[in-house]
Motif scaffolding. Structure first.
Motif, PDB file in Angstrom:
ATOM      1  N   VAL A  28       0.836  -1.204   0.000  1.00  0.00           N
ATOM      2  CA  VAL A  28       0.000   0.000   0.000  1.00  0.00           C
ATOM      3  C   VAL A  28       0.871   1.254   0.000  1.00  0.00           C
ATOM      4  CG1 VAL A  28      -1.756   1.292   1.281  1.00  0.00           C
ATOM      5  CG2 VAL A  28      -1.929  -1.198   1.091  1.00  0.00           C
ATOM      6  N   ASP A  29       2.001   1.206   0.707  1.00  0.00           N
ATOM      7  CA  ASP A  29       2.922   2.346   0.686  1.00  0.00           C
ATOM      8  C   ASP A  29       3.468   2.576  -0.723  1.00  0.00           C
ATOM      9  OD1 ASP A  29       2.553   2.804   3.357  1.00  0.00           O
ATOM     10  OD2 ASP A  29       4.444   1.912   4.009  1.00  0.00           O
ATOM     11  N   ALA A  30       3.772   1.484  -1.425  1.00  0.00           N
ATOM     12  CA  ALA A  30       4.257   1.614  -2.806  1.00  0.00           C
ATOM     13  C   ALA A  30       3.168   2.186  -3.709  1.00  0.00           C
ATOM     14  CB  ALA A  30       4.724   0.247  -3.316  1.00  0.00           C
ATOM     15  N   PHE A  31       1.942   1.762  -3.468  1.00  0.00           N
ATOM     16  CA  PHE A  31       0.802   2.303  -4.223  1.00  0.00           C
ATOM     17  C   PHE A  31       0.663   3.798  -3.965  1.00  0.00           C
ATOM     18  CE2 PHE A  31      -3.691   3.563  -4.006  1.00  0.00           C
ATOM     19  CZ  PHE A  31      -4.112   3.287  -5.299  1.00  0.00           C
ATOM     20  N   LEU A  32       0.783   4.203  -2.697  1.00  0.00           N
ATOM     21  CA  LEU A  32       0.655   5.611  -2.334  1.00  0.00           C
ATOM     22  C   LEU A  32       1.772   6.437  -2.963  1.00  0.00           C
ATOM     23  CD1 LEU A  32      -0.764   7.825  -0.762  1.00  0.00           C
ATOM     24  CD2 LEU A  32       0.465   7.091   1.302  1.00  0.00           C
ATOM     25  N   ALA A  33       2.996   5.910  -2.936  1.00  0.00           N
ATOM     26  CA  ALA A  33       4.124   6.637  -3.534  1.00  0.00           C
ATOM     27  C   ALA A  33       3.935   6.793  -5.035  1.00  0.00           C
ATOM     28  CB  ALA A  33       5.429   5.889  -3.240  1.00  0.00           C
ATOM     29  N   ALA A  34       3.475   5.728  -5.696  1.00  0.00           N
ATOM     30  CA  ALA A  34       3.252   5.812  -7.137  1.00  0.00           C
ATOM     31  C   ALA A  34       2.108   6.764  -7.462  1.00  0.00           C
ATOM     32  CB  ALA A  34       2.947   4.410  -7.688  1.00  0.00           C
ATOM     33  N   ALA A  35       1.087   6.777  -6.609  1.00  0.00           N
ATOM     34  CA  ALA A  35      -0.042   7.686  -6.820  1.00  0.00           C
ATOM     35  C   ALA A  35       0.404   9.133  -6.689  1.00  0.00           C
ATOM     36  CB  ALA A  35      -1.150   7.371  -5.818  1.00  0.00           C
ATOM     37  N   ARG A  36       1.226   9.427  -5.686  1.00  0.00           N
ATOM     38  CA  ARG A  36       1.708  10.799  -5.492  1.00  0.00           C
ATOM     39  C   ARG A  36       2.531  11.274  -6.684  1.00  0.00           C
ATOM     40  NH1 ARG A  36       3.683   9.742   0.727  1.00  0.00           N
ATOM     41  NH2 ARG A  36       1.767  10.408   1.801  1.00  0.00           N
ATOM     42  N   ALA A  37       3.309  10.338  -7.268  1.00  0.00           N
ATOM     43  CA  ALA A  37       4.191  10.696  -8.374  1.00  0.00           C
ATOM     44  C   ALA A  37       3.484  10.625  -9.724  1.00  0.00           C
ATOM     45  CB  ALA A  37       5.402   9.764  -8.377  1.00  0.00           C
ATOM     46  N   GLY A  38       2.222  10.129  -9.731  1.00  0.00           N
ATOM     47  CA  GLY A  38       1.548   9.932 -11.008  1.00  0.00           C
ATOM     48  C   GLY A  38       2.231   8.882 -11.854  1.00  0.00           C
ATOM     49  N   ASP A  39       2.854   7.897 -11.203  1.00  0.00           N
ATOM     50  CA  ASP A  39       3.650   6.868 -11.870  1.00  0.00           C
ATOM     51  C   ASP A  39       2.740   5.719 -12.311  1.00  0.00           C
ATOM     52  OD1 ASP A  39       5.397   4.893 -12.656  1.00  0.00           O
ATOM     53  OD2 ASP A  39       6.527   4.827 -10.779  1.00  0.00           O
ATOM     54  N   PHE A  40       2.332   5.734 -13.568  1.00  0.00           N
ATOM     55  CA  PHE A  40       1.393   4.736 -14.087  1.00  0.00           C
ATOM     56  C   PHE A  40       1.969   3.326 -14.001  1.00  0.00           C
ATOM     57  CE2 PHE A  40      -0.700   2.320 -17.489  1.00  0.00           C
ATOM     58  CZ  PHE A  40      -2.027   2.564 -17.200  1.00  0.00           C
ATOM     59  N   GLU A  41       3.205   3.153 -14.430  1.00  0.00           N
ATOM     60  CA  GLU A  41       3.828   1.827 -14.406  1.00  0.00           C
ATOM     61  C   GLU A  41       4.003   1.338 -12.970  1.00  0.00           C
ATOM     62  OE1 GLU A  41       4.323  -0.128 -16.930  1.00  0.00           O
ATOM     63  OE2 GLU A  41       3.504   1.403 -18.273  1.00  0.00           O
ATOM     64  N   GLY A  42       4.333   2.262 -12.078  1.00  0.00           N
ATOM     65  CA  GLY A  42       4.481   1.895 -10.676  1.00  0.00           C
ATOM     66  C   GLY A  42       3.157   1.431 -10.081  1.00  0.00           C
ATOM     67  N   LEU A  43       2.080   2.065 -10.491  1.00  0.00           N
ATOM     68  CA  LEU A  43       0.759   1.648 -10.030  1.00  0.00           C
ATOM     69  C   LEU A  43       0.417   0.255 -10.544  1.00  0.00           C
ATOM     70  CD1 LEU A  43      -1.154   5.013 -10.527  1.00  0.00           C
ATOM     71  CD2 LEU A  43      -0.723   3.898  -8.339  1.00  0.00           C
ATOM     72  N   LEU A  44       0.709   0.008 -11.814  1.00  0.00           N
ATOM     73  CA  LEU A  44       0.410  -1.302 -12.398  1.00  0.00           C
ATOM     74  C   LEU A  44       1.162  -2.416 -11.682  1.00  0.00           C
ATOM     75  CD1 LEU A  44       0.346  -0.639 -16.255  1.00  0.00           C
ATOM     76  CD2 LEU A  44      -1.588  -0.843 -14.672  1.00  0.00           C
ATOM     77  N   ARG A  45       2.362  -2.108 -11.167  1.00  0.00           N
ATOM     78  CA  ARG A  45       3.154  -3.141 -10.509  1.00  0.00           C
ATOM     79  C   ARG A  45       2.516  -3.608  -9.203  1.00  0.00           C
ATOM     80  NH1 ARG A  45       7.620  -0.247 -12.687  1.00  0.00           N
ATOM     81  NH2 ARG A  45       7.781   1.088 -10.829  1.00  0.00           N
TER      82      ARG A  45
END
Length: 290
Positions: A182-199
């Motif tokens: 969930v922390d990784a999801f939150l970090a990717a969401a803050r950065a707008g990181d689409f690929e990070g969200l998919l991971r």
């Protein structure tokens, strides 16, 4: 004031003394505060239709009625899983995510939220026998009367339910891993990181979002990630919290006003379900951490 009025007032007062316990029983049976309140209200309506002089033990009578109402509601859910219950926002208990996971587990147990997940795996009769006996010390002969079964049969139901509850995994390590996801999801969401969200999103992730306008369901990692990426520039500040004892997210807007709560279900290192609400009335009714 008539004698009948006095009697009604006394009965209402006696019922109110029992309400807290009855709602606690119903909540542990149903897992929904709204449904628990409905069950207790139904018990009150039945009490009003009953000749109070025929009730020797009001507490036992009310417990019996609430138990039977809850069983009926659980059976109705099982028979009609598409019923409106599934469209309601689940009850959220939101707490700070701090301290040892063991402490968090104790906190979750104290509000009986973590246990509700296990109770959902029990049949209605098992659930009632376990809840009434192990959590509220109701004798098995009374439980048998509620279920229409013998005392020994009620003991067997509670014993079977108890084994299932005791066999449920204690998720301290699992919670740590889920928090990291969930922390990784939150970090990717803050950065707008689409690929990070998919991971961190399961390919078939389901997001149920409740707002003042109703429910919106989004399916699939790409759709969910696109929506999260779109919201990345919002001015709200998001931080990790526990939602029902599991890792979640609280978003706070200007002036410290809560704008969203998000609960995440993690399986095998990916988020498989998200349940969130932006409904200000719902948020205002929650006891949210500062």
């Amino acid at each position: 004031m008539t004698g009948s009025d006095v009697g009604d007032d006394a009965l209402a007062g006696a019922f109110e003394e029992q309400r807290g316990r009855l709602e606690a029983v119903a909540y542990r049976m149903l897992g929904s505060r709204t449904d628990a309140e409905d069950a207790v209200q139904e018990a009150w309506l039945r009490l009003m239709r009953q000749d109070a002089a025929t009730i020797d033990n009001l507490s036992g009578w009310l417990t019996t009625v609430v138990g039977r109402v809850c069983i009926d509601m659980l059976r109705a859910r099982a028979a009609h899983p598409e019923a409106p219950y599934g469209e309601r926002l689940p009850d959220f208990v939101v707490t700070e995510d701090e301290g040892a996971p063991e402490d968090d587990a104790v906190l979750a147990d104290s509000v009986a939220v973590a246990l509700l997940v296990v109770l959902d795996s029990l049949g209605p009769a098992e659930r009632l026998a376990f809840v009434l006996h192990d959590m509220f010390a109701v004798p098995f002969d009374e439980i048998g009367q509620i279920l229409g079964r013998s005392t020994d049969a009620s003991k067997m139901l509670a014993s079977r339910a108890r084994r299932k509850v005791q066999a449920a995994p204690r998720p301290s390590d699992e919670r740590r891993r889920a928090r990291a996801v969930v922390d990784a999801f939150l970090a990717a969401a803050r950065a707008g990181d689409f690929e990070g969200l998919l991971r961190v999103l399961d390919p078939e992730v389901r997001w149920r979002g409740y707002s003042a306008r109703g429910l919106v369901v989004r399916l699939g990692a790409a759709e969910v990630a696109s929506r999260v990426q779109f919201a990345a520039g919002a001015t709200a500040t998001s931080r990790p919290v526990l939602v029902n004892g599991e890792p979640g997210i609280l978003a706070v807007g200007q002036g410290g006003r809560p704008v969203a709560v998000m609960a995440c279900t993690v399986v095998d290192g990916r988020i498989v379900e998200i349940v969130s609400t932006t409904d200000q009335d719902r948020l205002a009714a929650m006891d949210l951490p500062d």
